[in-house]
Design an enzyme around this catalytic site. Structure first.
Site, short mmCIF file in Angstrom:
data_model
loop_
_atom_site.label_atom_id
_atom_site.label_comp_id
_atom_site.label_asym_id
_atom_site.label_seq_id
_atom_site.Cartn_x
_atom_site.Cartn_y
_atom_site.Cartn_z
N PRO A 180 0.83 -1.21 0.00
CA PRO A 180 0.00 0.00 0.00
C PRO A 180 0.87 1.27 0.00
CG PRO A 180 0.19 -0.78 2.24
CD PRO A 180 1.05 -1.69 1.38
N TRP A 181 0.22 2.43 0.14
CA TRP A 181 0.95 3.69 -0.01
C TRP A 181 1.41 4.29 1.30
CZ3 TRP A 181 -2.14 6.57 2.94
CH2 TRP A 181 -3.52 6.40 2.87
N LYS A 205 4.39 -5.26 -6.48
CA LYS A 205 3.58 -4.18 -7.05
C LYS A 205 3.34 -3.13 -5.97
CE LYS A 205 -0.67 -3.17 -7.57
NZ LYS A 205 -0.46 -1.73 -7.34
N PRO A 206 4.01 -1.98 -6.11
CA PRO A 206 3.76 -0.91 -5.14
C PRO A 206 2.42 -0.24 -5.43
CG PRO A 206 5.31 -0.16 -6.82
CD PRO A 206 5.00 -1.60 -7.14
N SER A 259 -6.27 -2.73 2.12
CA SER A 259 -7.60 -2.65 2.72
C SER A 259 -8.25 -4.03 2.82
CB SER A 259 -8.47 -1.73 1.89
OG SER A 259 -8.60 -2.26 0.59
N THR A 260 -9.19 -4.14 3.74
CA THR A 260 -9.90 -5.40 3.93
C THR A 260 -10.69 -5.77 2.68
OG1 THR A 260 -9.97 -4.99 6.29
CG2 THR A 260 -11.56 -6.58 5.43
N GLU A 281 -2.43 -8.61 5.36
CA GLU A 281 -2.34 -7.62 6.44
C GLU A 281 -3.32 -6.51 6.07
OE1 GLU A 281 -0.71 -8.01 9.09
OE2 GLU A 281 1.01 -9.30 8.68
N CYS A 316 -2.01 1.51 9.91
CA CYS A 316 -3.07 0.50 10.06
C CYS A 316 -3.33 0.14 11.52
CB CYS A 316 -2.70 -0.74 9.28
SG CYS A 316 -1.06 -1.34 9.73
P1 NAD Z 1 -5.73 -0.80 -1.10
O1 NAD Z 1 -6.31 -2.06 -0.61
O2 NAD Z 1 -6.60 0.13 -1.86
O3 NAD Z 1 -4.48 -1.08 -2.06
C1 NAD Z 1 -3.37 -1.83 -1.61
C2 NAD Z 1 -2.62 -2.36 -2.81
O4 NAD Z 1 -3.44 -3.32 -3.49
C3 NAD Z 1 -2.26 -1.31 -3.85
O5 NAD Z 1 -0.98 -1.60 -4.37
C4 NAD Z 1 -3.34 -1.51 -4.91
O6 NAD Z 1 -2.97 -1.04 -6.19
C5 NAD Z 1 -3.50 -3.01 -4.88
N1 NAD Z 1 -4.77 -3.54 -5.39
C6 NAD Z 1 -5.98 -2.91 -5.43
N2 NAD Z 1 -6.91 -3.76 -5.91
C7 NAD Z 1 -6.28 -4.95 -6.19
C8 NAD Z 1 -6.72 -6.21 -6.68
N3 NAD Z 1 -7.99 -6.44 -7.01
N4 NAD Z 1 -5.80 -7.19 -6.79
C9 NAD Z 1 -4.51 -6.99 -6.44
N5 NAD Z 1 -4.04 -5.82 -5.97
C10 NAD Z 1 -4.92 -4.80 -5.83
O7 NAD Z 1 -5.08 -0.09 0.19
P2 NAD Z 1 -4.38 1.32 0.30
O8 NAD Z 1 -5.44 2.37 0.17
O9 NAD Z 1 -3.20 1.37 -0.60
O10 NAD Z 1 -3.82 1.28 1.82
C11 NAD Z 1 -4.60 1.59 2.92
C12 NAD Z 1 -5.15 0.33 3.58
O11 NAD Z 1 -4.08 -0.54 3.89
C13 NAD Z 1 -5.86 0.59 4.88
O12 NAD Z 1 -7.03 -0.19 4.95
C14 NAD Z 1 -4.86 0.13 5.93
O13 NAD Z 1 -5.43 -0.23 7.15
C15 NAD Z 1 -4.22 -1.01 5.23
N6 NAD Z 1 -2.90 -1.31 5.79
C16 NAD Z 1 -2.75 -2.44 6.56
C17 NAD Z 1 -1.52 -2.73 7.14
C18 NAD Z 1 -1.31 -3.97 7.98
O14 NAD Z 1 -0.16 -4.35 8.19
N7 NAD Z 1 -2.36 -4.60 8.49
C19 NAD Z 1 -0.45 -1.87 6.93
C20 NAD Z 1 -0.63 -0.73 6.16
C21 NAD Z 1 -1.87 -0.47 5.58
#
Ligand code: NAD
Length: 513
Positions: A180-181, A205-206, A259-260, A281, A316
């Site tokens: 994630p970002w 994949k970032p 995200s969940t 995660e 998170c």
């Molecule tokens: P996101 O779920 O929108 O995206 C995360 C990553 O998944 C990105 O690289 C995105 O491009 C990719 N992605 C999106 N759809 C996909 C798909 N269908 N298949 C494969 N990859 C896909 O999350 P975000 O907005 O980047 O980050 C914020 C979220 O991350 C929050 O919910 C936060 O709680 C969570 N987070 C959790 C932890 C942890 O360790 N539990 C740590 C950091 C962030």
């Protein structure tokens, strides 16, 4: 891409970063830069979230590019390849050298993180960078310390010799690592370091919002010639690219942080395609319980405020729900409000700024909508709550620390992850009520409890349903301790020995006769 830095990074890397970013970014596949082969993929422009100023374009990998990356990673993993032939000690040396490169280039890497993410440069430099380097050293130390097992099997009736069963831990193969970002380099390192330490190859994949810092690290590793082609690949893109990667038949392991909702989608996609093993995660809505016998109330307010609002609340496992005993509630809230009012949102590089910009426009919109929901549901706003567009903040995504009191379990802010500097405060009167409130969430990432009563600390820690429970100091982290969540916060654990399991597979070998 070229290394525009001389041996010693300049104290202000922004001029260098501007020219480096302007070159634009491509995927890195099989040891070379790889522009998108999609004829329509002209690239997406990324902007500095704090200023709106363009940073550079990134070229999204299409499914053919993802296929090329996975094929390269498969070849690099094949028996007899240079990577598979490397001794464990040599693999450890490679990882140590990556850690050293990160330390040597921490200024430019932290600069890129602050520019693309909007967090304070000081946070990127002092919070993100040291752990990003150290995790490579930590897992370098594990390369030759993963032991197998011997199983106490019975001799089969009729067999004339004893059977012997041993269990080895083998690398899984090609690992798809989705990041994630919010901690673009650190969370990538949490995955890359153990995956490589165990002998796998990876395709990372970032997030499309924060790809540059990881690409710069890969650029530096490439220039140092540390890894054979195909061992470390990076594909740039959004959900489409991520989907192509996690469902690719050549992928054996998926490790996702995000995200969940996306975590669920990935599970279902993987179930219907490659059946890769999956670690997730995910999100959180973590409680921080403060009992009346807290040993140091001021210290607890300081720590809790910092854990909640540092990194502009985009963490998170931060404590987004404070559960405060009725006897300390008012004093605690007054302390929080005082600290919130002292925060200065602004330019992540300016020394007077104490909070940076939210990373994305969508993230800010989600926060403002969560604030509107909290008002509608009857919570009481005591700090922040309004986007800061003052002066030079006009084009950034700034939201000052926002605190709602009187938040009850029926309200959306009590259970929805809004992922930013918006805190829900709830008052309680008994220990049982505190535990019920704490566990009344679809998430289970972390939880904190502050009390001077050790019996109560044990009782409550045992009763809390969360992957991490912090007693009297919210937010302790170490590579040696497993990290991850229960319920909607994830599947499996990372860090410590958990990552060794995640990036290896058990093979049971029988010797008979
Ligand atoms: P996101 O779920 O929108 O995206 C995360 C990553 O998944 C990105 O690289 C995105 O491009 C990719 N992605 C999106 N759809 C996909 C798909 N269908 N298949 C494969 N990859 C896909 O999350 P975000 O907005 O980047 O980050 C914020 C979220 O991350 C929050 O919910 C936060 O709680 C969570 N987070 C959790 C932890 C942890 O360790 N539990 C740590 C950091 C962030």
């Amino acid at each position: 891409m070229t290394n525009a830095f001389a041996e010693t990074p300049p104290p202000d890397a922004r001029p260098w970063a501007a020219s480096w970013l302007a070159q634009g970014a491509e995927s890195y596949v099989d040891g070379a830069w790889h522009p998108s082969t999609d004829p329509t993929g002209a690239g997406v422009e990324r902007r500095n979230p704090a200023t709106g100023v363009p940073l550079g374009r990134i070229s999204y990998a299409c499914s053919d590019d993802v296929h090329t990356a996975v094929a390269a990673a498969s070849t690099a993993f094949s028996p007899g390849s240079p990577w598979r032939s490397l001794s464990r000690r040599e693999r450890a040396r490679v990882l140590h050298r990556i850690g050293a490169i990160i330390r040597d280039h921490e200024v430019e890497l932290a600069t890129l993180i602050a520019l693309e993410n909007g967090k304070l440069y000081a946070e990127a430099l002092h919070d993100d960078m040291p752990d990003t380097a150290d995790v490579f050293d930590y897992y370098a130390g594990w390369t030759d310390k993963l032991y197998g097992d011997w199983s106490p099997v019975d001799t089969h009736p009729g067999a004339d010799t004893e059977a012997l069963n041993i269990v080895t831990r083998d690398p899984v193969g090609v690992c798809a690592l989705i990041v994630p970002w919010n901690f673009p380099l650190l969370l990538a390192a949490w995955k890359i370091a153990p995956a490589l330490a165990m002998g796998n190859t990876v395709v990372v994949k970032p997030s499309p919002f924060t790809s540059f810092s990881l690409l710069r690290l890969v650029d530096l590793i490439d220039q140092a010639g540390l890894l054979p082609p195909g061992v470390l690949n990076v594909v740039l893109g959004d959900a489409e690219t991520g989907h192509a990667l996690v469902t690719h038949p050549g992928v054996a392991k998926v490790s996702f942080t995000g995200s969940t909702a996306v975590g669920r989608a990935i599970l279902s996609d993987v179930a219907n395609t490659n059946l890769a093993t999956v670690t997730l995660e995910l999100g959180g809505k973590s409680p921080n319980i403060v009992f009346p016998d807290v040993a140091d109330l001021e210290g607890c307010i300081d720590r809790s405020f910092h854990l909640m609002f540092s990194q502009k609340g985009e963490k998170c496992s931060e404590p987004t729900r404070f559960l405060l005993h009725e006897t300390v509630h008012d004093e605690f809230v007054a302390g929080l409000v005082q600290r919130a009012e002292a925060v200065t949102c602004g330019d992540p590089f300016h020394p007077s700024s104490t909070q940076g910009s939210q990373c994305t426009a969508a993230g800010l919109t989600r926060l403002l909508s969560g604030i509107a929901d909290a008002h509608t549901d009857g919570a009481r706003l005591v700090a922040g709550g309004v986007r800061d567009m003052s002066g030079t903040n006009a084009d950034g995504f700034f939201l000052p620390p926002t605190i709602f009191t009187g938040v009850t379990p029926e309200m959306r802010l009590f259970r929805d992850e809004v992922f930013g500097p918006v805190l829900a405060v709830t008052r309680f009167s008994t220990e049982a009520e505190a535990v019920t409130l704490a566990n009344d969430t679809p998430y289970g990432l972390a939880a904190g409890v502050y009390t001077a009563d050790s019996s109560r600390a044990r009782r409550v820690a045992n009763a809390l349903d969360a992957g991490q429970v912090f007693v009297n100091r919210y937010g302790c982290y170490d590579f040696a301790a497993p990290f991850g969540g229960t319920k909607g916060s994830g599947w499996g654990r990372e860090m410590g020995r958990a990552s060794l399991d995640a990036y290896t597979t058990a093979k049971s070998i029988w010797f008979a006769g």
